[in-house]
Motif scaffolding. Structure first.
Motif, PDB file in Angstrom:
ATOM      1  N   PRO A   1       2.897   0.277  10.833  1.00 40.61           N
ATOM      2  CA  PRO A   1       4.009   1.085  11.350  1.00 40.61           C
ATOM      3  C   PRO A   1       5.221   1.099  10.431  1.00 40.61           C
ATOM      4  O   PRO A   1       5.962   2.086  10.390  1.00 40.61           O
ATOM      5  N   VAL A   2       5.423   0.024   9.680  1.00 43.84           N
ATOM      6  CA  VAL A   2       6.568  -0.026   8.771  1.00 43.84           C
ATOM      7  C   VAL A   2       6.374   0.974   7.637  1.00 43.84           C
ATOM      8  O   VAL A   2       7.275   1.746   7.287  1.00 43.84           O
ATOM      9  N   LEU A   3       5.180   0.993   7.055  1.00 43.84           N
ATOM     10  CA  LEU A   3       4.908   1.939   5.977  1.00 43.84           C
ATOM     11  C   LEU A   3       4.960   3.375   6.482  1.00 43.84           C
ATOM     12  O   LEU A   3       5.458   4.269   5.783  1.00 43.84           O
ATOM     13  N   SER A   4       4.468   3.614   7.687  1.00 46.06           N
ATOM     14  CA  SER A   4       4.550   4.969   8.237  1.00 46.06           C
ATOM     15  C   SER A   4       5.993   5.374   8.488  1.00 46.06           C
ATOM     16  O   SER A   4       6.385   6.522   8.233  1.00 46.06           O
TER      17      SER A   4
ATOM     18  N   ALA B   1       0.838  -1.194   0.000  1.00 46.98           N
ATOM     19  CA  ALA B   1       0.000   0.000   0.000  1.00 46.98           C
ATOM     20  C   ALA B   1       0.872   1.243   0.000  1.00 46.98           C
ATOM     21  O   ALA B   1       2.025   1.212   0.443  1.00 46.98           O
ATOM     22  N   SER B   2       0.333   2.342  -0.501  1.00 47.25           N
ATOM     23  CA  SER B   2       1.091   3.585  -0.532  1.00 47.25           C
ATOM     24  C   SER B   2       1.539   3.974   0.867  1.00 47.25           C
ATOM     25  O   SER B   2       0.756   3.928   1.825  1.00 47.25           O
ATOM     26  N   ILE B   3       2.799   4.360   0.989  1.00 49.04           N
ATOM     27  CA  ILE B   3       3.315   4.750   2.301  1.00 49.04           C
ATOM     28  C   ILE B   3       2.779   6.106   2.743  1.00 49.04           C
ATOM     29  O   ILE B   3       2.856   6.454   3.923  1.00 49.04           O
ATOM     30  N   VAL B   4       2.212   6.875   1.823  1.00 43.73           N
ATOM     31  CA  VAL B   4       1.837   8.252   2.128  1.00 43.73           C
ATOM     32  C   VAL B   4       0.603   8.323   3.017  1.00 43.73           C
ATOM     33  O   VAL B   4       0.547   9.112   3.964  1.00 43.73           O
ATOM     34  N   ASP B   5      -0.396   7.513   2.754  1.00 39.01           N
ATOM     35  CA  ASP B   5      -1.669   7.604   3.461  1.00 39.01           C
ATOM     36  C   ASP B   5      -1.617   6.794   4.759  1.00 39.01           C
ATOM     37  O   ASP B   5      -1.520   5.563   4.725  1.00 39.01           O
ATOM     38  N   PRO B   6      -1.703   7.421   5.920  1.00 46.21           N
ATOM     39  CA  PRO B   6      -1.607   6.684   7.189  1.00 46.21           C
ATOM     40  C   PRO B   6      -2.786   5.757   7.459  1.00 46.21           C
ATOM     41  O   PRO B   6      -2.768   5.001   8.442  1.00 46.21           O
ATOM     42  N   ALA B   7      -3.806   5.790   6.592  1.00 43.42           N
ATOM     43  CA  ALA B   7      -4.946   4.887   6.772  1.00 43.42           C
ATOM     44  C   ALA B   7      -4.540   3.422   6.671  1.00 43.42           C
ATOM     45  O   ALA B   7      -5.305   2.541   7.089  1.00 43.42           O
ATOM     46  N   HIS B   8      -3.364   3.128   6.136  1.00 47.35           N
ATOM     47  CA  HIS B   8      -2.922   1.733   6.085  1.00 47.35           C
ATOM     48  C   HIS B   8      -2.666   1.158   7.471  1.00 47.35           C
ATOM     49  O   HIS B   8      -2.635  -0.056   7.651  1.00 47.35           O
TER      50      HIS B   8
ATOM     51  N   LYS C   1      -0.581  17.437  10.562  1.00 38.09           N
ATOM     52  CA  LYS C   1      -1.581  16.412  10.889  1.00 38.09           C
ATOM     53  C   LYS C   1      -1.236  15.080  10.238  1.00 38.09           C
ATOM     54  O   LYS C   1      -1.452  14.014  10.824  1.00 38.09           O
ATOM     55  N   LEU C   2      -0.696  15.156   9.033  1.00 45.48           N
ATOM     56  CA  LEU C   2      -0.305  13.931   8.342  1.00 45.48           C
ATOM     57  C   LEU C   2       0.821  13.224   9.104  1.00 45.48           C
ATOM     58  O   LEU C   2       0.768  12.012   9.336  1.00 45.48           O
ATOM     59  N   ILE C   3       1.824  13.957   9.519  1.00 44.59           N
ATOM     60  CA  ILE C   3       2.934  13.366  10.263  1.00 44.59           C
ATOM     61  C   ILE C   3       2.451  12.809  11.595  1.00 44.59           C
ATOM     62  O   ILE C   3       2.869  11.724  12.029  1.00 44.59           O
ATOM     63  N   ALA C   4       1.538  13.527  12.261  1.00 44.07           N
ATOM     64  CA  ALA C   4       1.007  13.046  13.536  1.00 44.07           C
ATOM     65  C   ALA C   4       0.292  11.709  13.369  1.00 44.07           C
ATOM     66  O   ALA C   4       0.409  10.809  14.212  1.00 44.07           O
ATOM     67  N   ALA C   5      -0.438  11.558  12.267  1.00 47.32           N
ATOM     68  CA  ALA C   5      -1.136  10.292  12.023  1.00 47.32           C
ATOM     69  C   ALA C   5      -0.145   9.156  11.806  1.00 47.32           C
ATOM     70  O   ALA C   5      -0.362   8.027  12.282  1.00 47.32           O
ATOM     71  N   HIS C   6       0.941   9.431  11.092  1.00 48.71           N
ATOM     72  CA  HIS C   6       1.962   8.390  10.885  1.00 48.71           C
ATOM     73  C   HIS C   6       2.648   8.032  12.207  1.00 48.71           C
ATOM     74  O   HIS C   6       2.905   6.847  12.476  1.00 48.71           O
TER      75      HIS C   6
ATOM     76  N   LYS D   1      -2.046  15.012   1.329  1.00 48.80           N
ATOM     77  CA  LYS D   1      -1.911  16.252   2.092  1.00 48.80           C
ATOM     78  C   LYS D   1      -3.179  17.106   1.979  1.00 48.80           C
ATOM     79  O   LYS D   1      -3.609  17.744   2.950  1.00 48.80           O
ATOM     80  N   ALA D   2      -3.770  17.124   0.796  1.00 50.59           N
ATOM     81  CA  ALA D   2      -5.003  17.885   0.618  1.00 50.59           C
ATOM     82  C   ALA D   2      -6.101  17.349   1.524  1.00 50.59           C
ATOM     83  O   ALA D   2      -6.885  18.114   2.108  1.00 50.59           O
ATOM     84  N   ALA D   3      -6.159  16.025   1.676  1.00 55.80           N
ATOM     85  CA  ALA D   3      -7.163  15.420   2.553  1.00 55.80           C
ATOM     86  C   ALA D   3      -6.921  15.765   4.015  1.00 55.80           C
ATOM     87  O   ALA D   3      -7.851  15.745   4.830  1.00 55.80           O
ATOM     88  N   PHE D   4      -5.684  16.078   4.360  1.00 54.43           N
ATOM     89  CA  PHE D   4      -5.340  16.463   5.730  1.00 54.43           C
ATOM     90  C   PHE D   4      -5.251  17.993   5.878  1.00 54.43           C
ATOM     91  O   PHE D   4      -4.535  18.500   6.740  1.00 54.43           O
ATOM     92  N   GLY D   5      -5.937  18.711   5.022  1.00 51.60           N
ATOM     93  CA  GLY D   5      -5.984  20.152   5.141  1.00 51.60           C
ATOM     94  C   GLY D   5      -4.878  20.887   4.435  1.00 51.60           C
ATOM     95  O   GLY D   5      -4.701  22.099   4.631  1.00 51.60           O
ATOM     96  N   GLY D   6      -4.091  20.189   3.608  1.00 49.16           N
ATOM     97  CA  GLY D   6      -3.058  20.841   2.820  1.00 49.16           C
ATOM     98  C   GLY D   6      -1.722  20.975   3.516  1.00 49.16           C
ATOM     99  O   GLY D   6      -0.741  21.381   2.893  1.00 49.16           O
TER     100      GLY D   6
END
Length: 558
Positions: free
Chosen positions: A329-332, A319-326, A366-371, A357-362
Motif C-alpha cells: 500500500p505504501v508503494l501504491s 520495488a517499482s512503485i508503478v506496477d501494482p503487483a508489488h 485500470k492501473l489506478i484501480a489496482a493501486h 500501462k501497456a500491460a493494463f491496456g494502455g
C-alpha cells in the motif's frame, strides 16, 4: 540591500566590484564568501523571491533530442535560491580519480588537483547544513561503523562510504536576510542578464545588461563578472553575448555548450542478502550531529583503473512503485501521488510507467484501480507509514530524504548512478527561436556513447564478481543487456558546457574559472566541470565557488 526590480523605481545603472549572475548554490556560496572578504558585489536573480510558474517559460528549449532527455524546465527554478528549492539535499564529494587524466576516457582531465577542491568541502558542507566532512561509516556513525553488509572480502567493492544529506537547505530562504544585511552586498531580483558587456573587441568583460520584470533595463558594470546561471543558462548567455565576438564569448574554438554531460541512471540487477535483515545496513541513520546518512555500493577506484571503467555506484531500492503487483500500500500510495514527488526522485518513472500501462491496456483507469485496491487491502500498514512519514518528512525541518522499505525477501533492485564520459558532440546550442527578452532559446543535443553503456555493463560485472567472494550476498544480472540499454540521464544535472581546461584548445575557462578569451569573466557551477563523476554536483559546485571567491579576493587589486 535588496532591490526588487519587479517594482518601479529601480536604478538604471549599478557599478560594483563583482557582479554575480545567478542566485543558485554557486552564486549564493560566492556571495557569502565575498561578503566575508569585504568585497562589494551585486547578486542578480532573474526570478523573484518565490517560485513563479510563468517565469519557467524562459527556460523552455526550442528543440530537445533525444526525447528521453526530458524537458529542461522541470529540474530548475527561476527564483532566488535557484534549483536549491527542489534539490534532494544529497552531498557526496568528488574522489581523486575524478581529477586524474584517465587515458581510457578522452577529455577527462581537470587542470587542478583534487586537493584544491577537497580543502573547501568542510565549508561547503557548512553552507549546505550537512554536518562535518565525514564520508565513511567509521567517521560519521561511530555506533554502527560497518559497511552495508560485513564479510565481502573483494577490494573491488566499497560498502562503507556514505552520502550525507542537507535539510535540504533552500539557499534563498536560508541566506536571504544575511546577504541583504551585508554592507557590501546588493541583491537584485526580477532582473535577467540578457547580454554580457565587453570592451576591446571582447578582450575584457565589464559587466552585463539586465532586463527587468517591469520592462526596464539596468546597466550593471563591474570589474569582474561571474556567470553562475547553471549548466544550461551559462552557455546560453555566453553564446548570446556576441556584440564583439560573432561566435559568442569564450567560443573562439567552438567549445561553449559542448561536452554536455549528465549522470546516467537505471535499475540494474537484483542484490539478494543472505544474512538476517538486522545485519544489513540499508536504512538512513542519523549522525551524532543529527544529519541523515546512508551507505551506498561503490565500484572502487582501483577496479576502475584496472578495468578501464568510469565512476559507478549503486543503491538498493524498493520495488517499482508503478506496477501494482508489488501489493504494497505504501508503494501504491507513492504512485498515486507521484506528481508531487521532487523531480530528483520522480525522473525515473517514465519508461517503467509506459511498460506497465501497456500491460493494463494502455490506459490509466485500470492501473489506478489496482493501486487503490492495494490501499484498501492494507489500511493499517499505510496509516502507520503515513504517520511516521508526516513526522519525519512533512513536519520536520531536517527531512527524511526518501522512502526506504525493507523487502521481506531481503532482495532489492539496484538503482545505479554512473559517470558519463565527456563527449564533444553532446552539446547545447542557440536556436532561432527567442524568449520574451529576445534571447535565443537553447536546442539540446545530448548524446551518450556506446562506450558509456559498455563501461556500465562491465562495471556491474565487476560488482557481481566482488559479491561472489562472499556468502552473504549475491548480485543477479540476468537481464543486464536489456537494463543497460534503458539507462538514461538524470534530469537535474547539467555539466561541462563551459569546461575548465589547462589550455584554450581544450576548454573555455582556466583553472581559476576565468575565460581564456575574455579577461575578468568567470564561470561558476557545474558548467565548469570537465568531468561528471558519479557524484551529485552540488557539494563540489559550492566548493569550487568558495575557491573562486578566494581567488577573487587574492587578486582584488590586479
Amino acid at each position: 540591500m535588496l532591490i526588487d526590480c519587479a517594482q518601479p523605481g529601480h536604478p538604471e545603472r549599478l557599478d560594483t566590484d563583482v557582479a554575480i549572475l545567478g542566485s543558485g548554490p554557486a552564486g549564493i556560496a560566492l556571495a557569502l564568501a565575498l561578503a566575508d572578504h569585504g568585497i562589494a558585489f551585486v547578486l542578480v536573480e532573474a526570478g523573484g523571491m518565490d517560485f513563479d510558474k510563468a517565469g519557467q517559460e524562459f527556460y523552455r528549449a526550442s528543440l530537445i533530442e533525444p526525447e528521453s532527455h526530458g524537458p529542461v524546465h522541470l529540474y530548475r527554478r527561476r527564483a532566488f535560491g535557484g534549483t536549491s528549492a527542489v534539490w534532494g539535499g544529497r552531498c557526496i564529494p568528488y574522489d581523486p580519480i575524478d581529477f586524474e587524466d584517465r587515458a581510457w576516457i578522452p577529455n577527462a582531465a581537470w587542470p587542478i588537483a583534487h586537493e584544491e577542491i577537497a580543502a573547501y568541502y568542510p565549508r561547503a558542507l557548512d553552507i549546505c547544513r550537512a554536518g562535518p566532512a565525514a564520508f565513511t561509516a567509521a567517521e560519521a556513525l561511530p555506533d554502527t561503523p560497518g559497511g552495508m553488509i560485513d564479510d565481502v572480502p573483494s577490494a573491488d567493492v566499497i560498502l562503507d562510504r556514505l552520502e550525507r544529506f542537507s535539510e535540504p537547505t533552500h539557499f534563498g530562504k536560508a541566506y536571504r536576510e544575511k546577504l541583504a544585511a551585508a554592507p557590501n552586498a546588493t541583491l537584485l531580483t526580477g532582473a535577467t542578464a540578457t547580454a554580457l558587456v565587453t570592451e576591446n573587441a571582447g578582450a575584457r568583460c565589464t559587466g552585463a545588461d539586465l532586463h527587468t520584470a517591469t520592462g526596464g533595463t539596468i546597466a550593471l558594470r563591474a570589474r569582474r563578472t561571474i556567470v553562475a546561471t547553471g549548466g544550461l543558462e551559462t552557455p546560453r548567455l555566453l553564446l548570446a553575448s556576441n556584440a564583439d565576438r560573432p561566435a559568442g564569448l569564450g567560443n573562439e574554438r567552438d567549445l561553449v555548450g559542448r561536452f554536455y554531460q549528465a549522470h546516467l541512471e537505471g535499475e540494474i540487477g537484483t542484490l539478494a542478502f543472505h544474512k538476517p535483515a538486522k545485519d544489513v545496513r540499508l536504512d538512513y541513520q542519523r549522525s551524532p550531529e543529527g544529519i541523515y546518512c546512508r551507505r551506498y555500493i561503490w565500484l572502487s577506484p582501483e577496479a576502475q583503473r584496472r578495468e578501464h571503467l568510469s565512476g559507478l555506484i549503486a543503491r538498493p531500492a524498493h520495488a517499482s512503485i508503478v506496477d501494482p503487483a508489488h501489493r504494497d500500500p505504501v508503494l501504491s500510495a507513492m504512485y498515486l501521488v507521484k506528481d508531487f514527488i521532487l523531480p530528483e526522485y520522480a525522473r525515473k518513472l517514465t519508461s517503467t510507467e509506459r511498460r506497465v500501462k501497456a500491460a493494463f491496456g494502455g490506459g490509466t483507469s485500470k492501473l489506478i484501480a489496482a493501486h487503490i485496491g492495494n490501499l484498501v487491502r492494507h489500511p493499517f500498514k499505510l496509516a502507520g507509514f503515513s504517520i511516521d512519514w508526516g513526522r519525519r518528512r512533512v513536519l520536520a525541518t531536517r527531512k527524511l530524504p526518501s522512502v526506504v522499505l525493507r523487502d521481506p525477501r531481503n532482495a532489492y533492485p539496484l538503482d545505479i548512478n554512473a559517470e558519463q564520459s565527456p563527449n564533444r558532440d553532446s552539446r547545447v546550442y542557440l536556436s532561432n527561436e527567442r524568449d520574451p527578452h529576445g534571447v535565443p532559446r537553447l536546442s539540446i543535443d545530448w548524446r551518450m556513447t556506446s562506450d558509456d553503456r559498455d563501461r556500465v555493463a562491465r562495471g556491474m560485472r565487476v560488482l557481481q564478481a566482488a559479491f561472489a567472494t562472499s556468502s552473504n550476498a549475491t548480485l543477479d544480472l540476468h537481464e543486464l543487456d536489456e537494463q543497460v540499454a534503458e539507462i538514461t540521464r538524470i534530469g537535474g544535472h547539467h555539466i561541462g558546457t563551459a569546461r575548465m581546461a589547462a589550455s584554450p584548445q581544450d576548454g573555455v575557462i582556466d583553472g581559476n574559472c576565468e575565460t581564456f578569451e575574455t579577461r575578468d569573466l568567470f564561470v561558476a557551477g557545474a558548467a565548469a566541470f570537465p568531468t561528471s563523476s558519479f557524484a551529485n554536483p552540488t557539494l563540489t559546485i559550492i566548493a569550487l565557488s568558495l575557491r573562486l571567491a578566494d581567488h577573487l579576493a587574492a587578486t582584488a587589486t590586479r
